[in-house]
Write a protein that holds these residues in place. Structure first.
Motif, PDB file in Angstrom:
ATOM      1  N   GLY A  31      24.626   9.381   3.932  1.00 51.91           N
ATOM      2  CA  GLY A  31      25.985   8.881   3.813  1.00 51.91           C
ATOM      3  C   GLY A  31      26.749   9.625   2.745  1.00 51.91           C
ATOM      4  N   SER A  32      27.458   8.888   1.900  1.00 51.22           N
ATOM      5  CA  SER A  32      28.385   9.510   0.959  1.00 51.22           C
ATOM      6  C   SER A  32      27.694  10.418  -0.049  1.00 51.22           C
ATOM      7  CB  SER A  32      29.181   8.432   0.223  1.00 51.22           C
ATOM      8  OG  SER A  32      28.330   7.521  -0.442  1.00 51.22           O
ATOM      9  N   MET A  33      26.478  10.088  -0.472  1.00 49.96           N
ATOM     10  CA  MET A  33      25.811  10.911  -1.477  1.00 49.96           C
ATOM     11  C   MET A  33      25.445  12.284  -0.920  1.00 49.96           C
ATOM     12  SD  MET A  33      22.300  10.278  -3.686  1.00 49.96           S
ATOM     13  CE  MET A  33      22.940   9.041  -4.803  1.00 49.96           C
ATOM     14  N   ILE A  34      24.805  12.297   0.239  1.00 43.77           N
ATOM     15  CA  ILE A  34      24.400  13.589   0.793  1.00 43.77           C
ATOM     16  C   ILE A  34      25.615  14.402   1.217  1.00 43.77           C
ATOM     17  CG2 ILE A  34      24.081  13.018   3.252  1.00 43.77           C
ATOM     18  CD1 ILE A  34      21.337  14.438   3.004  1.00 43.77           C
ATOM     19  N   LYS A  35      26.662  13.734   1.648  1.00 46.23           N
ATOM     20  CA  LYS A  35      27.889  14.434   2.027  1.00 46.23           C
ATOM     21  C   LYS A  35      28.525  15.100   0.807  1.00 46.23           C
ATOM     22  CE  LYS A  35      32.079  13.663   4.800  1.00 46.23           C
ATOM     23  NZ  LYS A  35      31.629  14.352   6.029  1.00 46.23           N
ATOM     24  N   GLN A  36      28.482  14.406  -0.328  1.00 37.40           N
ATOM     25  CA  GLN A  36      29.088  14.933  -1.549  1.00 37.40           C
ATOM     26  C   GLN A  36      28.425  16.232  -1.991  1.00 37.40           C
ATOM     27  OE1 GLN A  36      31.208  12.981  -3.942  1.00 37.40           O
ATOM     28  NE2 GLN A  36      31.057  14.355  -5.681  1.00 37.40           N
ATOM     29  N   TYR A  37      27.091  16.321  -1.859  1.00 34.60           N
ATOM     30  CA  TYR A  37      26.370  17.441  -2.459  1.00 34.60           C
ATOM     31  C   TYR A  37      25.844  18.459  -1.450  1.00 34.60           C
ATOM     32  CZ  TYR A  37      26.728  14.527  -6.557  1.00 34.60           C
ATOM     33  OH  TYR A  37      27.228  13.774  -7.580  1.00 34.60           O
ATOM     34  N   ALA A  38      26.193  18.295  -0.194  1.00 31.89           N
ATOM     35  CA  ALA A  38      25.634  19.170   0.844  1.00 31.89           C
ATOM     36  C   ALA A  38      25.887  20.647   0.572  1.00 31.89           C
ATOM     37  CB  ALA A  38      26.212  18.785   2.208  1.00 31.89           C
ATOM     38  N   ARG A  41      24.150   2.657  12.571  1.00 28.95           N
ATOM     39  CA  ARG A  41      24.166   3.426  11.331  1.00 28.95           C
ATOM     40  C   ARG A  41      24.644   2.523  10.201  1.00 28.95           C
ATOM     41  NH1 ARG A  41      27.968   8.329   9.175  1.00 28.95           N
ATOM     42  NH2 ARG A  41      26.513   9.104   7.618  1.00 28.95           N
ATOM     43  N   ARG A  42      23.855   2.433   9.160  1.00 28.59           N
ATOM     44  CA  ARG A  42      24.162   1.529   8.052  1.00 28.59           C
ATOM     45  C   ARG A  42      25.061   2.171   6.997  1.00 28.59           C
ATOM     46  NH1 ARG A  42      20.867   0.142   2.787  1.00 28.59           N
ATOM     47  NH2 ARG A  42      21.439  -2.018   2.456  1.00 28.59           N
ATOM     48  N   GLU A  43      24.857   3.460   6.744  1.00 30.66           N
ATOM     49  CA  GLU A  43      25.527   4.113   5.628  1.00 30.66           C
ATOM     50  C   GLU A  43      26.954   4.520   5.985  1.00 30.66           C
ATOM     51  OE1 GLU A  43      24.017   3.798   2.928  1.00 30.66           O
ATOM     52  OE2 GLU A  43      22.053   3.321   3.735  1.00 30.66           O
ATOM     53  N   PHE A  44      27.761   4.699   4.950  1.00 29.36           N
ATOM     54  CA  PHE A  44      29.142   5.128   5.110  1.00 29.36           C
ATOM     55  C   PHE A  44      29.317   6.510   4.495  1.00 29.36           C
ATOM     56  CE2 PHE A  44      29.256   0.557   5.340  1.00 29.36           C
ATOM     57  CZ  PHE A  44      30.184   0.292   6.336  1.00 29.36           C
TER      58      PHE A  44
END
Length: 474
Positions: free
Chosen positions: A128-135, A431-434
Motif C-alpha cells: 500500500g502507501s509505504m511500498i508506493k512511497q519508496y518504490a 484488498r485491505r491496504e490503501f
C-alpha cells in the motif's frame, strides 16, 4: 512479541494473550501510522516506470559481507537469534545486522534514511502507501526471482500475495515474506454450544446469539472500533457484498466512494450498532486489545482474526474449542455465490454468498537499489532466503508464511483443514491496504461520523471522494 504486523506469533508452544495483544496493538498503529509518510512530505511519488529498469547482474563476493536489515517486524528473544542463525547458516558469506524499530519510529527513520541512502540494505515494508512511497529507491526483483525460483515462481506463493505487492503499480520491488487472509471470524464453539447456538449462517442467526449470551455477560461479536483501523476493514468487506473490489476502485478514481455499494455497507455498519450485535459502545470504550480480550476471555462468541490469528490457538484448549466462519450474507445484498470451497465445519449449511475476507502482505522484503556489488549479492540472498521454502519454514513458528508449501506447525487435523480453507479464499479476498494514507484517514472519519453521530453515509462518503482525489493528484 511485538512485530507490528497483523498476525500473532505462530508457535507450537503456549502463547500468552499479552504477547498476541502486543502484536495487535502494534498493527493498530501500523494501519494508520503509515499516514505519516505522505502527510509529512517525503520523497516524490514513484511511478511504475521508476522501478521497471532491469536489475544489475549479481556477483558473489570473495569475502564476508555484513548486511543491515531495517525492520519493525523482527521477533524478540529467543526467536530473533534463532531466525538470524538460520539465515547465516544458509548463507555463510553474510553476517546479518538487524536494526529493529518501534513502528512509529520506523516510519520516521524511513522518511530520511531511504532517500539519502542511509537506510538498511534490506528493508521490511508494508504494502500500500509505504511500498508506493519508496518504490523508486528499491531494486527490481523479477529477473532475480525467476532465476532463483524458476519461471513458475508466482505459483509458489499463496494466491493474492504477489498481486498485493503489484497492486500499487510500482513493479515487483519486493517479495511477500508474511501473508495473511484476515476478516475471517474466529468463534468460541464451546461458548456457543453452552447456549444452544452454532456458527451463524444468516445475519438473523448471528443477531439472535446476543440475547442468549447476555446472561453470561457475553455478546455475539467483539469490535475494537475505538482504534479506527478495524473499521475500514469491515467497510471494505461489507461493501464487497454489493460490488467486489469497489473500495479499491474508488481510491483509484475508477468509481465513487458514494457508490451505492459503499453506502449500503456503511448503512449496515450503522444497523449492527442499533441491533446491539457487538460489545457496548465500541467506538467510545473498546480498542483493539480490549476487543480481543473479550473474545479470549469467553465474553464474545466471535472476533475477526483469520490466518494472522492462528498463534492464539496454541493456548489452553482453543484448538479444540474454537472454530472459524465467514460473515453470512448481509441483508438485502446481491446474491454472489463466489465461495470456492465450503467451510470444513459448515459443509452442508454454509451461507451461499458470505462476506469476502481481506488479504494483506504483513511484511514485504525489499532491497535498496544502488548498493555496491557485494551488498547487492548479499541483499538478494536475504530476500531470496526469506521467501524460500527453507526460510519460510524457519520463520513459520513466528509469522504466517506466504508460500503454498509451508504451514504453521502444531495445528491439529481440524485446524489444518480450516487453515487451508482460509488460504483458499485469498484469490477472492478484498484488498485491505490503501495506496494513499489520506484515503484511509478520510474513510475512518466518515465511519465515525456515521456510526457515532448517525451522519448520512452518502454525504460523508462524498467527502472521502474529495480526499482521495487530492491524494491522487497532488
Amino acid at each position: 512479541m511485538s512485530t507490528g504486523t497483523p498476525l500473532s506469533p505462530l508457535t507450537g508452544s503456549p502463547l500468552s494473550r499479552r504477547r498476541l495483544l502486543g502484536v495487535g496493538a502494534a498493527i493498530a498503529g501500523a494501519a494508520v501510522g503509515s499516514g505519516v509518510l505522505s502527510a509529512c512530505g517525503g520523497s516524490p511519488r514513484p511511478t511504475a516506470a521508476s522501478s521497471s529498469k532491469s536489475a544489475p547482474a549479481l556477483v558473489k563476493p570473495n569475502g564476508k559481507v555484513t548486511l543491515t536489515l531495517w525492520t519493525w517486524a523482527w521477533p524478540e528473544a529467543p526467536a530473533d537469534a534463532e531466525l538470524q542463525k538460520a539465515f547465516e547458516t544458509a548463507v555463510p558469506e553474510v553476517t546479518l545486522s538487524v536494526k529493529k524499530f518501534p513502528y512509529p519510529d520506523y516510519t520516521t527513520a524511513l522518511r530520511t534514511g531511504v532517500p539519502n541512502g542511509t537506510a538498511g540494505d534490506v528493508l521490511h515494508l508494508q504494502t500500500g502507501s509505504m511500498i508506493k512511497q519508496y518504490a523508486q529507491y528499491l531494486a527490481p526483483l523479477e529477473s532475480y526471482t525467476a532465476e532463483a525460483f524458476g519461471e513458475d515462481w508466482r505459483s509458489q506463493f499463496l494466491s493474492g500475495s504477489v498481486e498485493e505487492i503489484e497492486a500499487s503499480k510500482v513493479g515487483l520491488v519486493a517479495l511477500p515474506q508474511q501473508f495473511s487472509v484476515g476478516g475471517v471470524m474466529f468463534a468460541n464453539n464451546k461458548l456457543l454450544s453452552s447456549v444452544g447456538g452454532a456458527l451463524p449462517t444468516s445475519y438473523d442467526q448471528y443477531l439472535a446469539l446476543s440475547p442468549k449470551l447476555a446472561p453470561k455477560n457475553a455478546v455475539a461479536a467483539s469490535w475494537g472500533a475505538k482504534d479506527d483501523w478495524p473499521n475500514t476493514d469491515y467497510l471494505v468487506q461489507f461493501a464487497s457484498q454489493w460490488s467486489p473490489g469497489i473500495v479499491a476502485k474508488a481510491e483509484a478514481g475508477e468509481a465513487s466512494f458514494a457508490d451505492d455499494a459503499i453506502v449500503q455497507a456503511m448503512k449496515f455498519m450503522q444497523r449492527t450498532l442499533k441491533d446491539k450485535l457487538w460489545n457496548a459502545a465500541p467506538f467510545a470504550t473498546t480498542a483493539f486489545p480490549d476487543a480481543y480480550n473479550l473474545f479470549f476471555n469467553g465474553k464474545a462468541a466471535s472476533a475477526s482474526l483469520g490466518t494472522w490469528g492462528v498463534g492464539a490457538l496454541y493456548e489452553g484448549s482453543r484448538l479444540d474449542d474454537w472454530g472459524a466462519f465467514l460473515w453470512p450474507t448481509l441483508p438485502d445484498a446481491n446474491p454472489d455465490p463466489w465461495l470456492p470451497a465450503a467451510n470444513p465445519e459448515m459443509a452442508s449449511d454454509t451461507s451461499k454468498s458470505p462476506v469476502r475476507p481481506w488479504r494483506t502482505v504483513n511484511v514485504a522484503t525489499a532491497m535498496r537499489s544502488g548498493l555496491d556489488p557485494d551488498k547487492q549479492w548479499a541483499a538478494w540472498q536475504f530476500v531470496r532466503w526469506s521467501c524460500s521454502k527453507e526460510g519460510q519454514q524457519a520463520g513459520a513458528k513466528i509469522y504466517s508464511p506466504s508460500r503454498v508449501d509451508v504451514k504453521p506447525e502444531g495445528l491439529n487435523e481440524r485446524w489444518n483443514a480450516l487453515y487451508d480453507w482460509q488460504n483458499s479464499l485469498s484469490k477472492f479476498a478484498e484488498r485491505r491496504e490503501f495506496d494513499y494514507p489520506e484515503t484511509r484517514t478520510a474513510i475512518q472519519t466518515a465511519i465515525s461520523a456515521c456510526c457515532v453521530n448517525n451522519a448520512d453515509p452518502a454525504t460523508e462518503l462524498k467527502r472521502v471522494d474529495a480526499a482521495a482525489e487530492r491524494a491522487r493528484t497532488r
